[in-house]
Design a protein around this motif. Structure first.
Motif, PDB file in Angstrom:
ATOM      1  N   SER A  13       9.442  60.099 -41.785  1.00 30.14           N
ATOM      2  CA  SER A  13       9.827  61.503 -41.595  1.00 30.14           C
ATOM      3  C   SER A  13       8.810  62.445 -42.242  1.00 30.14           C
ATOM      4  O   SER A  13       8.476  63.486 -41.671  1.00 30.14           O
ATOM      5  CB  SER A  13      11.226  61.754 -42.150  1.00 30.14           C
ATOM      6  OG  SER A  13      11.303  61.384 -43.516  1.00 30.14           O
ATOM      7  N   ARG A  38       3.635  67.765 -31.093  1.00 25.59           N
ATOM      8  CA  ARG A  38       5.010  67.267 -30.979  1.00 25.59           C
ATOM      9  C   ARG A  38       5.026  65.797 -30.556  1.00 25.59           C
ATOM     10  O   ARG A  38       5.869  65.029 -30.998  1.00 25.59           O
ATOM     11  CB  ARG A  38       5.809  68.152 -30.028  1.00 25.59           C
ATOM     12  CG  ARG A  38       6.070  69.532 -30.636  1.00 25.59           C
ATOM     13  CD  ARG A  38       6.968  70.390 -29.790  1.00 25.59           C
ATOM     14  NE  ARG A  38       6.435  70.746 -28.489  1.00 25.59           N
ATOM     15  CZ  ARG A  38       5.607  71.755 -28.248  1.00 25.59           C
ATOM     16  NH1 ARG A  38       5.210  72.531 -29.264  1.00 25.59           N
ATOM     17  NH2 ARG A  38       5.181  72.016 -27.033  1.00 25.59           N
ATOM     18  N   ASN A  42       6.604  62.775 -32.792  1.00 22.19           N
ATOM     19  CA  ASN A  42       7.573  61.817 -32.284  1.00 22.19           C
ATOM     20  C   ASN A  42       7.089  60.383 -32.408  1.00 22.19           C
ATOM     21  O   ASN A  42       7.893  59.482 -32.680  1.00 22.19           O
ATOM     22  CB  ASN A  42       7.956  62.157 -30.840  1.00 22.19           C
ATOM     23  CG  ASN A  42       9.061  63.181 -30.822  1.00 22.19           C
ATOM     24  OD1 ASN A  42      10.170  62.915 -31.270  1.00 22.19           O
ATOM     25  ND2 ASN A  42       8.770  64.372 -30.322  1.00 22.19           N
ATOM     26  N   TYR A  50      13.410  56.625 -36.027  1.00 21.43           N
ATOM     27  CA  TYR A  50      14.097  57.881 -35.730  1.00 21.43           C
ATOM     28  C   TYR A  50      14.105  58.134 -34.221  1.00 21.43           C
ATOM     29  O   TYR A  50      13.236  57.641 -33.503  1.00 21.43           O
ATOM     30  CB  TYR A  50      13.414  59.055 -36.437  1.00 21.43           C
ATOM     31  CG  TYR A  50      13.562  59.027 -37.931  1.00 21.43           C
ATOM     32  CD1 TYR A  50      14.712  59.523 -38.539  1.00 21.43           C
ATOM     33  CD2 TYR A  50      12.564  58.504 -38.733  1.00 21.43           C
ATOM     34  CE1 TYR A  50      14.854  59.504 -39.915  1.00 21.43           C
ATOM     35  CE2 TYR A  50      12.700  58.476 -40.115  1.00 21.43           C
ATOM     36  CZ  TYR A  50      13.846  58.965 -40.704  1.00 21.43           C
ATOM     37  OH  TYR A  50      13.982  58.939 -42.060  1.00 21.43           O
ATOM     38  N   TRP A  52      13.669  60.167 -30.609  1.00 21.48           N
ATOM     39  CA  TRP A  52      12.736  61.142 -30.053  1.00 21.48           C
ATOM     40  C   TRP A  52      13.360  62.516 -30.244  1.00 21.48           C
ATOM     41  O   TRP A  52      14.535  62.708 -29.942  1.00 21.48           O
ATOM     42  CB  TRP A  52      12.515  60.854 -28.568  1.00 21.48           C
ATOM     43  CG  TRP A  52      11.286  61.504 -28.034  1.00 21.48           C
ATOM     44  CD1 TRP A  52      11.239  62.697 -27.402  1.00 21.48           C
ATOM     45  CD2 TRP A  52       9.959  61.007 -28.085  1.00 21.48           C
ATOM     46  NE1 TRP A  52       9.942  62.987 -27.047  1.00 21.48           N
ATOM     47  CE2 TRP A  52       9.129  61.963 -27.458  1.00 21.48           C
ATOM     48  CE3 TRP A  52       9.373  59.859 -28.612  1.00 21.48           C
ATOM     49  CZ2 TRP A  52       7.759  61.799 -27.328  1.00 21.48           C
ATOM     50  CZ3 TRP A  52       8.006  59.696 -28.487  1.00 21.48           C
ATOM     51  CH2 TRP A  52       7.219  60.654 -27.850  1.00 21.48           C
ATOM     52  N   THR A  53      12.613  63.449 -30.746  1.00 19.78           N
ATOM     53  CA  THR A  53      13.148  64.756 -31.102  1.00 19.78           C
ATOM     54  C   THR A  53      12.440  65.850 -30.308  1.00 19.78           C
ATOM     55  O   THR A  53      11.218  65.952 -30.344  1.00 19.78           O
ATOM     56  CB  THR A  53      12.986  64.998 -32.618  1.00 19.78           C
ATOM     57  OG1 THR A  53      13.694  63.959 -33.307  1.00 19.78           O
ATOM     58  CG2 THR A  53      13.529  66.331 -33.031  1.00 19.78           C
ATOM     59  N   LEU A  86      16.756  69.097 -36.612  1.00 18.95           N
ATOM     60  CA  LEU A  86      16.711  68.551 -35.259  1.00 18.95           C
ATOM     61  C   LEU A  86      16.899  67.035 -35.253  1.00 18.95           C
ATOM     62  O   LEU A  86      17.628  66.489 -34.421  1.00 18.95           O
ATOM     63  CB  LEU A  86      15.385  68.911 -34.583  1.00 18.95           C
ATOM     64  CG  LEU A  86      15.132  70.388 -34.311  1.00 18.95           C
ATOM     65  CD1 LEU A  86      13.713  70.603 -33.809  1.00 18.95           C
ATOM     66  CD2 LEU A  86      16.147  70.947 -33.329  1.00 18.95           C
ATOM     67  N   VAL A  87      16.245  66.362 -36.181  1.00 19.90           N
ATOM     68  CA  VAL A  87      16.348  64.904 -36.247  1.00 19.90           C
ATOM     69  C   VAL A  87      17.775  64.482 -36.602  1.00 19.90           C
ATOM     70  O   VAL A  87      18.327  63.560 -35.985  1.00 19.90           O
ATOM     71  CB  VAL A  87      15.330  64.321 -37.257  1.00 19.90           C
ATOM     72  CG1 VAL A  87      15.585  62.850 -37.517  1.00 19.90           C
ATOM     73  CG2 VAL A  87      13.906  64.537 -36.750  1.00 19.90           C
ATOM     74  N   GLY A  90      19.980  64.655 -33.661  1.00 19.31           N
ATOM     75  CA  GLY A  90      19.702  63.529 -32.770  1.00 19.31           C
ATOM     76  C   GLY A  90      20.314  62.236 -33.276  1.00 19.31           C
ATOM     77  O   GLY A  90      20.841  61.441 -32.498  1.00 19.31           O
ATOM     78  N   PRO A  95      21.911  66.030 -29.818  1.00 21.61           N
ATOM     79  CA  PRO A  95      20.646  66.765 -29.880  1.00 21.61           C
ATOM     80  C   PRO A  95      20.838  68.240 -29.559  1.00 21.61           C
ATOM     81  O   PRO A  95      21.726  68.615 -28.800  1.00 21.61           O
ATOM     82  CB  PRO A  95      19.768  66.077 -28.835  1.00 21.61           C
ATOM     83  CG  PRO A  95      20.705  65.317 -27.971  1.00 21.61           C
ATOM     84  CD  PRO A  95      21.925  65.024 -28.786  1.00 21.61           C
TER      85      PRO A  95
END
Length: 103
Positions: A13, A38, A42, A50, A52-53, A86-87, A90, A95
């Motif tokens: 992260s 981005r 990801n 994690y 996909w964000t 955001l993560v 998800g 999401p």
């Protein structure tokens, strides 16, 4: 130096946030660098398991403001907190990005 910091960071992260920020900061082009940043974020998130964000279009202003704080104010905390928000959504299966399922 910055790449060594990312390479030696154990948390996916943290690598994702730093990698995204460093890429768009060092390649400040108007077209394409955000998408690539981005994508890199990801890829780094996925390396840690994690999801996909997606940065929702509806939240573009929040995203850009957080990046600006990191760039101009030298404060990456708002950007890290935004990506974490955001993560976490998800990970909960909710999401933030809205997907139009109408065909």
């Amino acid at each position: 130096m910055l790449l060594l910091i990312i390479e030696n960071e154990e948390q996916a992260s943290v690598r994702a946030v730093l990698g995204h920020f460093i890429f768009v900061y060092t390649h400040p082009y108007m077209d394409g660098n955000g998408r690539m940043g981005r994508f890199l974020m990801n890829a780094m998130l996925a390396s840690g398991g994690y999801p996909w964000t997606v940065i929702p279009v509806e939240e573009r202003d929040k995203y850009m403001n957080a990046l600006e704080h990191a760039s101009f104010d030298q404060n990456i905390k708002p950007f890290a907190e935004y990506i974490a928000y955001l993560v976490k959504a998800g990970l909960k299966g909710a999401p933030i990005a809205k997907i139009d399922t109408r065909n």
